[in-house]
Every structure is written in structure tokens, then in C-alpha cells.
Design a protein around this motif. Structure first.
Motif, mmCIF file in Angstrom:
data_model
loop_
_atom_site.group_PDB
_atom_site.id
_atom_site.type_symbol
_atom_site.label_atom_id
_atom_site.label_comp_id
_atom_site.label_asym_id
_atom_site.label_seq_id
_atom_site.Cartn_x
_atom_site.Cartn_y
_atom_site.Cartn_z
ATOM 1 N N THR A 198 -40.647 -65.921 42.081
ATOM 2 C CA THR A 198 -39.590 -65.862 41.075
ATOM 3 C C THR A 198 -38.358 -66.632 41.544
ATOM 4 O OG1 THR A 198 -40.377 -63.671 40.386
ATOM 5 C CG2 THR A 198 -38.172 -64.325 39.667
ATOM 6 N N ILE B 222 -38.876 -58.498 40.296
ATOM 7 C CA ILE B 222 -38.627 -59.660 39.444
ATOM 8 C C ILE B 222 -37.334 -59.477 38.665
ATOM 9 C CG2 ILE B 222 -39.513 -61.021 37.522
ATOM 10 C CD1 ILE B 222 -42.316 -60.315 38.402
ATOM 11 N N MET C 153 -41.560 -61.809 44.410
ATOM 12 C CA MET C 153 -40.125 -62.102 44.441
ATOM 13 C C MET C 153 -39.864 -63.546 44.850
ATOM 14 S SD MET C 153 -38.224 -58.752 45.984
ATOM 15 C CE MET C 153 -36.615 -59.457 45.652
#
Length: 272
Positions: free
Chosen positions: A138, A48, A135
Motif C-alpha cells: 500500500t 491499509i 502495508m
């Protein structure tokens, strides 16, 4: 009273026991994450931070060949970089088990040597799936919008395929280095390996000799292939760039063929 004849061999096959041993190693690895939430928070939190840091710091300064949004170029590369860095976590866990005598206890048990190595690999793939999912969520929150459908699933699979091949490098190195501190030093190897690639910058924008090295980096092939599958292709002039999808499948095969036997052989040679 009924009795059990212990002299009668089990009717279960060797494959059954191999899978059972492998599952026990996987369950052990996942239990460690459950009992040590700090470790998994760091391992899942790092992706992140990476996406946020590189996306916002580099996003307004970098250019993409042919135009386009840099975040669309960057995110597939970031996914590939996280999969590549994962071998350091693998090596750290393996060397910790080795120095604490855990692997010696495994070797003293009637279990397949390959089950210990394979179990570590399956555990890492499960964690890698969680890393990729976090990921991507995000990146979506930052405005990244990939094409959906089969291409998205294919890109996800190629990223895991790269991670799978690098697991065996991590296991092999984890059985070679003497202590967890030395395993942490593997970052010095991984950092240039990931930076000299197409993760952050297209090889065409590099000096010719450096661009040639970046083009033939396996991470570059995975990054380029996932960009194509996500709907933001960046085509280069070299053969390997034009056939990124092919090379993204071939490079992990080569790495697995080399390092999986080395990892199993190294495990068998450990002193009792």
C-alpha cells in the motif's frame, strides 16, 4: 498377527513432541482464520486504512526535521505501530479461548504448557508477516520508495522482532483479563503508548519532557532504526536516538525476558 507393545516408551524425544504440539496450535489458529474470513479481513484491512488515512491526512501538514518527504518519515512508524497494536489481537484471542474452556482442554491433555503459548506466538508472527507485506504494498502504491537490499530485509526483521516481543504481553494480558470485552479495552493502553513515540512526530518537535518519554519508548527505537535501514534516517541528539539500531534489538529482548516467563507461569496457574 503382530502386536504393539504399549508398555514400550516412545523413542521420540521431548523436543519432538514440543514442536509437534506447537505446530498443532499454529495449525488450529490458521484454520480459524480460514473459516472466519471476516476476522482476517479486518485484521489485514486495518493496516491499509491506517496507511491511507495517516498518509493523506497528515502528509501535507507535518514537517520532518532536516527536511524530506513526510511519507518517508511516516511509513516506517506506521509499520511499527501496526506491530505494536498486534498485542491487542493476541490478548483477544487468548481471553476468548480461556473463557470458552479451550485452554482448560489443552491443559487436560498430555502436552507441554509452553507449546500452547509458543504456538500462539508463531501464529501471530505469520499473520504479522502478511500485515507488513500488505502495508508495504500500500505504501509503495502511495509513492513510498525505500532503499532495497539487506537494509530492507533488516528493517522487516526488526519489525517482526518487535511484534514477537509484544506477543507475550498480549498472551499474559489475555490470561489476566476476565472476558473479550475487557480485552477490547486494552486499546486505551496501546493508544497512548504508540502516540507518545516518534511514529508521527520527531521527539525534537515535542515539549522537552514529552520528547524524553517518546525517545525511550521501545516503538520509537524500532521506528528510527527502520527509517535508517529504509534509507531515510532522522537523527536525534540523545544517546538512544543515535543508537537506534542497537536499541531496536535490545528493547524486544528485555520485553521478552520479562513477559514470556510471566505468560507461561500464568498459563500454568490457571485453574482446571
Amino acid at each position: 498377527m503382530s502386536t504393539v507393545d504399549l508398555s514400550t516408551p516412545s523413542t521420540r524425544s521431548g523436543l519432538y513432541w514440543l514442536l509437534a504440539d506447537c505446530w498443532n496450535i499454529v495449525r488450529r489458529g490458521l484454520t480459524h482464520y480460514q473459516r472466519q474470513p471476516v476476522n482476517i479481513a479486518w485484521q489485514l484491512g486495518f493496516p491499509i486504512l491506517s496507511v491511507l488515512l495517516y498518509g493523506y491526512v497528515f502528509g501535507s501538514a507535518m514537517k520532518v526535521p532536516g527536511g524530506g518527504d513526510y511519507n518517508d518519515f511516516l511509513m516506517p512508524g506506521m509499520f511499527a505501530m501496526t506491530m505494536a497494536f498486534g498485542f491487542i489481537n493476541t490478548a483477544t484471542v487468548v481471553v476468548y479461548d480461556s473463557t470458552k474452556g479451550v485452554i482448560d482442554r489443552f491443559r487436560s491433555m498430555p502436552m507441554a504448557s509452553s507449546a500452547v503459548v509458543a504456538g500462539r506466538g508463531v501464529t501471530d508472527i505469520i499473520v504479522a508477516c502478511a500485515e507488513l507485506a500488505i502495508m508495504m504494498l500500500t505504501a509503495l502504491a502511495m509513492g513510498w520508495r525505500p532503499d532495497g537490499g539487506p537494509g530492507f530485509l533488516g528493517a522487516f526483521g526488526l519489525l517482526l522482532w518487535l511484534r514477537f516481543s509484544l506477543i507475550w504481553i498480549g498472551v499474559w494480558l489475555g490470561l489476566l483479563v476476565p472476558n473479550p470485552e475487557a480485552a477490547g479495552g486494552l486499546f486505551a493502553v496501546a493508544f497512548p503508548f504508540t502516540m507518545i513515540s516518534s511514529i508521527f512526530v520527531a521527539p525534537q518537535l515535542m515539549p522537552d519532557w514529552l520528547g524524553w518519554v517518546a525517545v525511550w519508548n521501545p516503538i520509537s527505537s524500532t521506528a528510527a532504526a527502520t527509517r535508517e535501514l529504509f534509507g531515510t534516517p532522522v537523527t536525534g541528539d540523545s544517546w538512544v536516538e543515535r543508537h537506534a539500531l542497537l536499541m531496536a534489538g535490545v528493547w524486544p529482548v528485555i520485553l521478552t525476558v520479562i513477559f514470556l516467563p510471566l505468560a507461561v507461569r500464568r498459563f500454568k496457574k490457571l485453574s482446571r
